[in-house]
Design a protein around this motif. Sequence first.
Motif: not given
Length: 143
Positions: A79-98
């Motif tokens: 999820a973090v990797v795929w979201l990183g392709f779509v939006s790096p910002y949201f990928s960082l938010v998800l990684a932070g939440w994890i």
Amino acid sequence: MISVGRIQEYFYCSARRRVRSNIRRALLDYVQGHSHAYFSEHFAGAIAGKIGDLPRAANVLIEIMRWKFLGTAGIAIVAVVWLGFVSPYFSLVLAGWIVVHLIISYVSTRRITRYADAHTADENVLRGHIVDLLSNFATTRLF
């Protein structure tokens, strides 16, 4: 056609029996190496309870790792990797939440472990009293 899941389950079930047997055998060898003072300070039922509980606990741990931890970790990484392709910002938010979730889980687990250890100790003392009572029942009745 045989599915991969069935083959995996076959090997897991056959390995689980051997692992539980090896754990019990190793525990018995370990306990037999203790001094006489150890056996006079601990109830036989408590020792037997620990020998019986550890293989079951190891099985539960393997099941948790197999089905919950590895699957969840894999999904989170994907999820973090795929979201990183779509939006790096949201990928960082998800990684932070994890990370925050893992920290909260770790702190909670440490607290729960203290209570679980106290419960296990009390349960082993109770089991020891029961086994000693039952093993000495005939002697007690004679008096």
